[in-house]
Write a protein that holds these residues in place. Sequence first.
Motif, PDB file in Angstrom:
ATOM      1  N   THR A  54       0.820  -1.218   0.000  1.00  0.00           N
ATOM      2  CA  THR A  54       0.000   0.000   0.000  1.00  0.00           C
ATOM      3  C   THR A  54       0.850   1.262   0.000  1.00  0.00           C
ATOM      4  O   THR A  54       0.646   2.168  -0.817  1.00  0.00           O
ATOM      5  CB  THR A  54      -0.943   0.007   1.213  1.00  0.00           C
ATOM      6  OG1 THR A  54      -1.836  -1.100   1.117  1.00  0.00           O
ATOM      7  CG2 THR A  54      -1.752   1.301   1.252  1.00  0.00           C
ATOM      8  N   LEU A  55       1.805   1.346   0.918  1.00  0.00           N
ATOM      9  CA  LEU A  55       2.592   2.565   1.027  1.00  0.00           C
ATOM     10  C   LEU A  55       3.392   2.828  -0.242  1.00  0.00           C
ATOM     11  O   LEU A  55       3.429   3.952  -0.749  1.00  0.00           O
ATOM     12  CB  LEU A  55       3.522   2.496   2.231  1.00  0.00           C
ATOM     13  CG  LEU A  55       4.368   3.755   2.438  1.00  0.00           C
ATOM     14  CD1 LEU A  55       3.506   4.948   2.780  1.00  0.00           C
ATOM     15  CD2 LEU A  55       5.422   3.541   3.511  1.00  0.00           C
ATOM     16  N   GLN A  56       4.051   1.777  -0.763  1.00  0.00           N
ATOM     17  CA  GLN A  56       4.855   1.950  -1.975  1.00  0.00           C
ATOM     18  C   GLN A  56       3.989   2.431  -3.135  1.00  0.00           C
ATOM     19  O   GLN A  56       4.404   3.308  -3.911  1.00  0.00           O
ATOM     20  CB  GLN A  56       5.551   0.633  -2.353  1.00  0.00           C
ATOM     21  CG  GLN A  56       6.688   0.234  -1.423  1.00  0.00           C
ATOM     22  CD  GLN A  56       6.189  -0.393  -0.127  1.00  0.00           C
ATOM     23  OE1 GLN A  56       4.986  -0.613   0.051  1.00  0.00           O
ATOM     24  NE2 GLN A  56       7.110  -0.660   0.786  1.00  0.00           N
ATOM     25  N   TRP A  57       2.778   1.871  -3.233  1.00  0.00           N
ATOM     26  CA  TRP A  57       1.893   2.287  -4.320  1.00  0.00           C
ATOM     27  C   TRP A  57       1.448   3.738  -4.146  1.00  0.00           C
ATOM     28  O   TRP A  57       1.442   4.517  -5.102  1.00  0.00           O
ATOM     29  CB  TRP A  57       0.662   1.377  -4.385  1.00  0.00           C
ATOM     30  CG  TRP A  57      -0.405   1.931  -5.291  1.00  0.00           C
ATOM     31  CD1 TRP A  57      -1.586   2.483  -4.931  1.00  0.00           C
ATOM     32  CD2 TRP A  57      -0.354   2.037  -6.708  1.00  0.00           C
ATOM     33  NE1 TRP A  57      -2.292   2.915  -6.022  1.00  0.00           N
ATOM     34  CE2 TRP A  57      -1.546   2.648  -7.136  1.00  0.00           C
ATOM     35  CE3 TRP A  57       0.591   1.657  -7.669  1.00  0.00           C
ATOM     36  CZ2 TRP A  57      -1.832   2.898  -8.471  1.00  0.00           C
ATOM     37  CZ3 TRP A  57       0.316   1.907  -9.001  1.00  0.00           C
ATOM     38  CH2 TRP A  57      -0.877   2.514  -9.398  1.00  0.00           C
ATOM     39  N   LYS A  58       1.091   4.106  -2.916  1.00  0.00           N
ATOM     40  CA  LYS A  58       0.626   5.465  -2.671  1.00  0.00           C
ATOM     41  C   LYS A  58       1.731   6.480  -2.951  1.00  0.00           C
ATOM     42  O   LYS A  58       1.478   7.558  -3.513  1.00  0.00           O
ATOM     43  CB  LYS A  58       0.136   5.611  -1.224  1.00  0.00           C
ATOM     44  CG  LYS A  58      -1.114   4.788  -0.899  1.00  0.00           C
ATOM     45  CD  LYS A  58      -2.331   5.286  -1.666  1.00  0.00           C
ATOM     46  CE  LYS A  58      -3.588   4.537  -1.263  1.00  0.00           C
ATOM     47  NZ  LYS A  58      -4.772   4.971  -2.040  1.00  0.00           N
ATOM     48  N   MET A  59       2.964   6.176  -2.557  1.00  0.00           N
ATOM     49  CA  MET A  59       4.078   7.095  -2.819  1.00  0.00           C
ATOM     50  C   MET A  59       4.339   7.218  -4.325  1.00  0.00           C
ATOM     51  O   MET A  59       4.616   8.310  -4.834  1.00  0.00           O
ATOM     52  CB  MET A  59       5.341   6.617  -2.101  1.00  0.00           C
ATOM     53  CG  MET A  59       5.276   6.698  -0.581  1.00  0.00           C
ATOM     54  SD  MET A  59       4.927   8.379   0.034  1.00  0.00           S
ATOM     55  CE  MET A  59       3.178   8.268   0.416  1.00  0.00           C
ATOM     56  N   LYS A  60       4.228   6.110  -5.024  1.00  0.00           N
ATOM     57  CA  LYS A  60       4.397   6.133  -6.479  1.00  0.00           C
ATOM     58  C   LYS A  60       3.284   6.961  -7.131  1.00  0.00           C
ATOM     59  O   LYS A  60       3.529   7.751  -8.061  1.00  0.00           O
ATOM     60  CB  LYS A  60       4.375   4.702  -7.015  1.00  0.00           C
ATOM     61  CG  LYS A  60       4.529   4.600  -8.526  1.00  0.00           C
ATOM     62  CD  LYS A  60       4.494   3.138  -8.965  1.00  0.00           C
ATOM     63  CE  LYS A  60       4.576   3.027 -10.491  1.00  0.00           C
ATOM     64  NZ  LYS A  60       4.496   1.602 -10.937  1.00  0.00           N
TER      65      LYS A  60
END
Length: 701
Positions: free
Chosen positions: A308-314
Motif C-alpha cells: 500500500t505505502l509503496q503504491w501510494k508514494m508512487k
Amino acid sequence: MPTSDHHKDYSAVLTGPPCHGLTHTFFRTRILKKASQLNAAMATLSLPVVHPQVSLWRQGPQRLHGSPSCQSRHAGRVQSSYRGLEALYDDGYGTVKGLDYYYQALGHLVEHDSGPPCWLCPVDAGSTVEDAPLMLYLPGVDGMGMGLCMHHQALGRIFELRCLHIPFHDRTPFEELVTMVEDVVRAEHSSSPNKPIYLLGNSFGGCLALAVAGRNPRIDLILVLVNPATPFERSDIKKLLSAFTPLSNNAYIAITALLNYNIDNEFNMALSRMQSGKHPLEALGRLTSNMSTILKHTNILDKLPEDTLQWKMKLIKRAAQYANCRIQSVTAEVLLLASCADNLLPSKSEAYRLQNKIPKSKIFFFEKHGHSLLLEHGVHVSSIIKCAGLYRHSRRYHRVFDYIPPSATELNEVDKASSDLTFRTCPAMFSTLEDGTVVRGLAGVPEEGPVLLVGNHMLLGIELISLAAEFMRHKKAVVRGIAHPLLFPKKTKTWSEGHDFFDFLNLWGGVPMTYKYVYELLAAGEFVLLYPGGYREAIHCKGEEHRIFWPDQTEFVRMAAQLNATIVPFGVVGEDDLLNLLCTFDNIRSMPFGREIMRAYSKHLKLRDAKHEVIFPGVFLKIPGRFYYRFGKPIPTRGRQDVLTDRRAATDLYTHIKSEVQGIISYLLDKREEDEYRKISRRLMFMASQGFNSEVPSFDP
C-alpha cells in the motif's frame, strides 16, 4: 441500533449515485459492481454506533424547492430566504466531529471495501439549495473520501456534493483517475454549460484537480486546493520516508499521521473552549482524546495490503509530476488554502509559487494549522468560498443573486472577531413604533422588506458590525450595506485566517455603491443600508462628530417609491465616547504640503467629489462609553406616485428624512446623559452581579 438498520444505512455506501447529468454506462457499471461486492460484506455485519449519522453516504442529492431567484415571493410578501436557504441556517460546524469519527469510519471502509473507484454522496450533507452548482471532492492520497467529513453539511447545503472514493486495494493509475474525473466534468458541462463546476482537491486531490483543469481550459471550473501535493519532490516527507525504509508499512503511516497532526491547533482549541465557559477538564479531555486517537486506530493498518505505502508514494509522485507539467494551461479560478504549519509539505511557499503561475488565483493562509486542514477545528471552507466571492450559479458572479446568507456559525465567528468592540461600546438599540412610541430593541422596524435604512456614519463606519449583527440575531434579517467601491478591491489575492472587515462586508452581502445594485436589492425585498453622507461622514475630522453631510440628490427616495419600499431613518452616536480625533481639516491644510497630502489621499481613495478632499485625522482611544442607536418611525412609500412624478414632492420627502435623522441624533445625545450605565465601570459592576451575558439597562426612552 438493530443490525438490520445498519444494513439499511450502509447500503447507501454501496451504490454511490450516478453522476449528475451523466449517462455513461462506464460509470454506472463500475458503481453497480461496487454495490454487489460490498452488499455481500455488509449482509453479515453488525456495526457499533459511530455517530447519529452512522449512514455516511446517500443515494443522491436532495434539493430545497423554491424560487430560483434571490428571494422567494408569495402574493407580494417577501420571505427572508435565499434560494430556499434561511439566514442563520445550521451549517454543521457546531457538531462535534473529530479524528475519532474519521478513523472509525475509515476503519469500516478499509475492512469491508474493495473494487474500483466511484462517486459517493454524504448523507449528512442535508438538503441542497435550489439550482446548486456541483462540487466534486477529490481526496488526499488515502483516497477514502472521508477527509471532508467535518464540512459535509456546510458544503452540502450550497453545493451538490460528490466525493471520490478510491479503495485502499485499488491500483488505478493516476492518468485513469484523471480521465474518470474529467468524464464527469465534461458530462456535467454538457448538460449545464452555463453553470460552474467546483473541484475541491485535498493534497493529492489538488494535483488531480489541476490536471483536470489543465486539460479542460474552456470549461468553467473553480478549483479549491487544500495544501496541494505539487511540491512533493521538494518536501521533507519524501526524505523522511526514504530514511525509514527498513520500517514496516504501519510505522511509515503512523509517523506520517503524527507529523500530520497539529498539536498547536488542538491546544489552542482547548484554550478557546475554556474561555467560552467549558470546564478545563472537559476541554483538556478532548485534547488528549484526539492525540491518542491516531495511535489507537493504527490497527486499521494491519488490514492494508503489503504494497500500500509503496503504491501510494508512487501515485503521489506521478500526480505531482503530471500536475506541474500542466499548471501553465490552467485558466480556472483557483482558491488556495495553505497551512503555514504544514509539517509534510512546504504549503506556504507552494501557494505563492502556484499563484505566480495561475492568473486567476487567490490565497487564504492558515497560520496555526497543519497539513490535514480539513480535519482541524476552526476551518470553515464554505465561509471562505463565500468571502472570496467565488460562490456563483452562472458564468459571472452577481453580488445580489448569488448571495448566500450567513450561517449561525458565521454569526458566532463575527461575534468573536468583534467581541472587543462590543465589550467596549455595549450598543443600546431603540426603535420607534407606528404610534411614535420609542422602545428598546428593534420592534419598531418592519418585519418584511423591502426596507431602506437611511442614517449617519460614525468614523470609518465602526457602527456597522453591531447594527448588522443585531438585525441578524433578533430579526433574522440580513442588512445589505451599500459601500464605497474601494472596499471591494478586485485585485486582492491574499488573506489570512480571522474575519477582517472585508470578510464581514462580503459575508453580510455588502455591494458597491451603484443605483443598479440598490434597485436590484430593493426589488428582491431586501433590507438595504444606505449612508447618503458616504465617505465624507466616514472620514471626518475633529469637530465634525455626529454631523451629517448629505448631498442634494433625491435618487434613493424616488427609487424607494418606485419599489414600494419602507424607509426607516436612523441615527447613531457614541464615537466621541470611544475615540478622540487629533486633527481638523484646517490643521492639516495649514501644515507644510497639507493640501497636496489631502489631494493625494483623496485621489488614492478614488473619491468622486473633488470639492471635499479628506484624510484620516488620527485618533487615540479613551476610556470607552457607549454606542446608542435609534431607528425612527417607518415611512411607507407605497402609493406615493407624487414622489416619482413631482420633483418638489421628492425633495420634500428627502428633506423630511434628513430632518428625522438629525432629530434622532440630537435625541440620543440628550438621552445618553440619563444613562447611568454609559460608563464602562458601571457596566462592569452590573455584569459582575447579573452575569456577563445579561442585557445592560440604558436610559428610559
